[in-house]
Design a protein around this motif. Structure first.
Motif, PDB file in Angstrom:
ATOM      1  N   CYS A 165     -68.916  91.796  49.021  1.00 45.12           N
ATOM      2  CA  CYS A 165     -68.899  92.960  49.904  1.00 45.12           C
ATOM      3  C   CYS A 165     -69.332  92.495  51.293  1.00 45.12           C
ATOM      4  CB  CYS A 165     -69.831  94.048  49.379  1.00 45.12           C
ATOM      5  SG  CYS A 165     -71.586  93.631  49.414  1.00 45.12           S
ATOM      6  N   ILE A 166     -69.164  93.325  52.274  1.00 45.56           N
ATOM      7  CA  ILE A 166     -69.448  92.924  53.650  1.00 45.56           C
ATOM      8  C   ILE A 166     -70.928  92.611  53.850  1.00 45.56           C
ATOM      9  CG2 ILE A 166     -69.748  95.241  54.616  1.00 45.56           C
ATOM     10  CD1 ILE A 166     -67.801  92.400  56.270  1.00 45.56           C
ATOM     11  N   ARG A 167     -71.815  93.355  53.211  1.00 46.84           N
ATOM     12  CA  ARG A 167     -73.251  93.081  53.353  1.00 46.84           C
ATOM     13  C   ARG A 167     -73.615  91.706  52.817  1.00 46.84           C
ATOM     14  NH1 ARG A 167     -75.685  98.572  51.369  1.00 46.84           N
ATOM     15  NH2 ARG A 167     -75.356  99.767  53.258  1.00 46.84           N
ATOM     16  N   CYS A 168     -73.111  91.365  51.661  1.00 49.97           N
ATOM     17  CA  CYS A 168     -73.428  90.056  51.070  1.00 49.97           C
ATOM     18  C   CYS A 168     -72.777  88.925  51.860  1.00 49.97           C
ATOM     19  CB  CYS A 168     -73.024  90.027  49.602  1.00 49.97           C
ATOM     20  SG  CYS A 168     -74.055  91.100  48.572  1.00 49.97           S
ATOM     21  N   LEU A 169     -71.582  89.172  52.394  1.00 47.87           N
ATOM     22  CA  LEU A 169     -70.939  88.155  53.227  1.00 47.87           C
ATOM     23  C   LEU A 169     -71.779  87.885  54.473  1.00 47.87           C
ATOM     24  CD1 LEU A 169     -68.527  86.314  53.848  1.00 47.87           C
ATOM     25  CD2 LEU A 169     -67.544  88.252  55.089  1.00 47.87           C
ATOM     26  N   GLU A 170     -72.255  88.950  55.109  1.00 45.70           N
ATOM     27  CA  GLU A 170     -73.096  88.782  56.294  1.00 45.70           C
ATOM     28  C   GLU A 170     -74.384  88.043  55.940  1.00 45.70           C
ATOM     29  OE1 GLU A 170     -73.417  92.793  57.684  1.00 45.70           O
ATOM     30  OE2 GLU A 170     -71.510  92.696  58.764  1.00 45.70           O
ATOM     31  N   ALA A 171     -74.957  88.356  54.777  1.00 46.90           N
ATOM     32  CA  ALA A 171     -76.168  87.660  54.349  1.00 46.90           C
ATOM     33  C   ALA A 171     -75.878  86.181  54.096  1.00 46.90           C
ATOM     34  CB  ALA A 171     -76.726  88.313  53.079  1.00 46.90           C
ATOM     35  N   ALA A 172     -74.730  85.885  53.513  1.00 46.81           N
ATOM     36  CA  ALA A 172     -74.342  84.485  53.279  1.00 46.81           C
ATOM     37  C   ALA A 172     -74.145  83.767  54.606  1.00 46.81           C
ATOM     38  CB  ALA A 172     -73.074  84.420  52.435  1.00 46.81           C
ATOM     39  N   ASP A 173     -73.534  84.458  55.574  1.00 41.72           N
ATOM     40  CA  ASP A 173     -73.333  83.868  56.904  1.00 41.72           C
ATOM     41  C   ASP A 173     -74.664  83.560  57.586  1.00 41.72           C
ATOM     42  OD1 ASP A 173     -70.607  83.923  56.625  1.00 41.72           O
ATOM     43  OD2 ASP A 173     -70.323  85.732  57.861  1.00 41.72           O
ATOM     44  N   ARG A 174     -75.668  84.389  57.312  1.00 38.46           N
ATOM     45  CA  ARG A 174     -77.000  84.148  57.882  1.00 38.46           C
ATOM     46  C   ARG A 174     -77.742  83.055  57.123  1.00 38.46           C
ATOM     47  NH1 ARG A 174     -77.040  89.841  57.918  1.00 38.46           N
ATOM     48  NH2 ARG A 174     -78.324  89.832  56.050  1.00 38.46           N
ATOM     49  N   GLY A 175     -77.209  82.656  55.976  1.00 37.87           N
ATOM     50  CA  GLY A 175     -77.814  81.578  55.203  1.00 37.87           C
ATOM     51  C   GLY A 175     -78.871  82.027  54.220  1.00 37.87           C
ATOM     52  N   GLU A 176     -78.851  83.291  53.826  1.00 43.18           N
ATOM     53  CA  GLU A 176     -79.839  83.786  52.871  1.00 43.18           C
ATOM     54  C   GLU A 176     -79.647  83.108  51.518  1.00 43.18           C
ATOM     55  OE1 GLU A 176     -80.218  88.025  52.701  1.00 43.18           O
ATOM     56  OE2 GLU A 176     -80.293  88.188  54.893  1.00 43.18           O
ATOM     57  N   GLU A 177     -80.698  82.480  51.055  1.00 38.22           N
ATOM     58  CA  GLU A 177     -80.652  81.668  49.837  1.00 38.22           C
ATOM     59  C   GLU A 177     -80.191  82.446  48.615  1.00 38.22           C
ATOM     60  OE1 GLU A 177     -81.098  78.366  49.380  1.00 38.22           O
ATOM     61  OE2 GLU A 177     -81.214  78.211  51.546  1.00 38.22           O
ATOM     62  N   SER A 178     -80.644  83.680  48.440  1.00 32.45           N
ATOM     63  CA  SER A 178     -80.304  84.428  47.230  1.00 32.45           C
ATOM     64  C   SER A 178     -78.799  84.627  47.105  1.00 32.45           C
ATOM     65  CB  SER A 178     -81.012  85.779  47.218  1.00 32.45           C
ATOM     66  OG  SER A 178     -80.569  86.581  48.300  1.00 32.45           O
ATOM     67  N   VAL A 179     -78.122  84.828  48.229  1.00 31.90           N
ATOM     68  CA  VAL A 179     -76.661  85.002  48.197  1.00 31.90           C
ATOM     69  C   VAL A 179     -75.983  83.660  48.022  1.00 31.90           C
ATOM     70  CG1 VAL A 179     -74.654  85.841  49.452  1.00 31.90           C
ATOM     71  CG2 VAL A 179     -76.813  87.053  49.651  1.00 31.90           C
TER      72      VAL A 179
END
Length: 126
Positions: A100-114
């Motif tokens: 989803c867009i929220r998880c994609l943005e979190a992945a782009d920010r480098g959030e480890e959990s995603v």
């Protein structure tokens, strides 16, 4: 997601898969030599761009195949990380997405959990 929507997305994915199967750009990475240093640098840059394009195409090809599999196992349209439904607008834009867009943005920010929940091939797409 309605069965009609799912069938439409499956058709879009199959068309994309067929399109990607037709393209083969291996001749664009042929090593050319020149006595001119500037020309040699130009060849090297062109080769690197061609390789980057082939890597991206390969990643999209894997993503499309995975999305087609998800249409069969019933998980298509569900975020691979958080489990929420992926918006229809997002699927229309990128039908092979698994986030989803929220998880994609979190992945782009480098959030480890995603990042830990992602397929390593997904990270190559960036």
């Amino acid at each position: 997601m309605t069965p009609t929507d799912l069938a439409n997305f499956r058709n879009i994915l199959k068309a994309k898969q067929a399109e990607l199967t037709k393209t083969r750009g291996l001749e664009s990475i042929a090593i050319e030599r020149s006595a001119d240093v500037l020309e040699e640098a130009d060849y090297k840059t062109a080769r690197e761009l061609a390789i980057a394009g082939l890597n991206r195409e390969s990643t999209v090809r894997r993503s499309v195949a995975a999305a087609l599999y998800r249409t069969q196992d019933g998980s298509f349209g569900t975020c691979a990380h958080c489990g929420s439904e992926i918006s229809k607008r997002r699927l229309e834009a990128v039908p092979w997405t698994s986030l989803c867009i929220r998880c994609l943005e979190a992945a782009d920010r480098g959030e480890e959990s995603v990042l830990e929940s992602l397929d390593p091939g997904f990270l190559d797409a960036a």
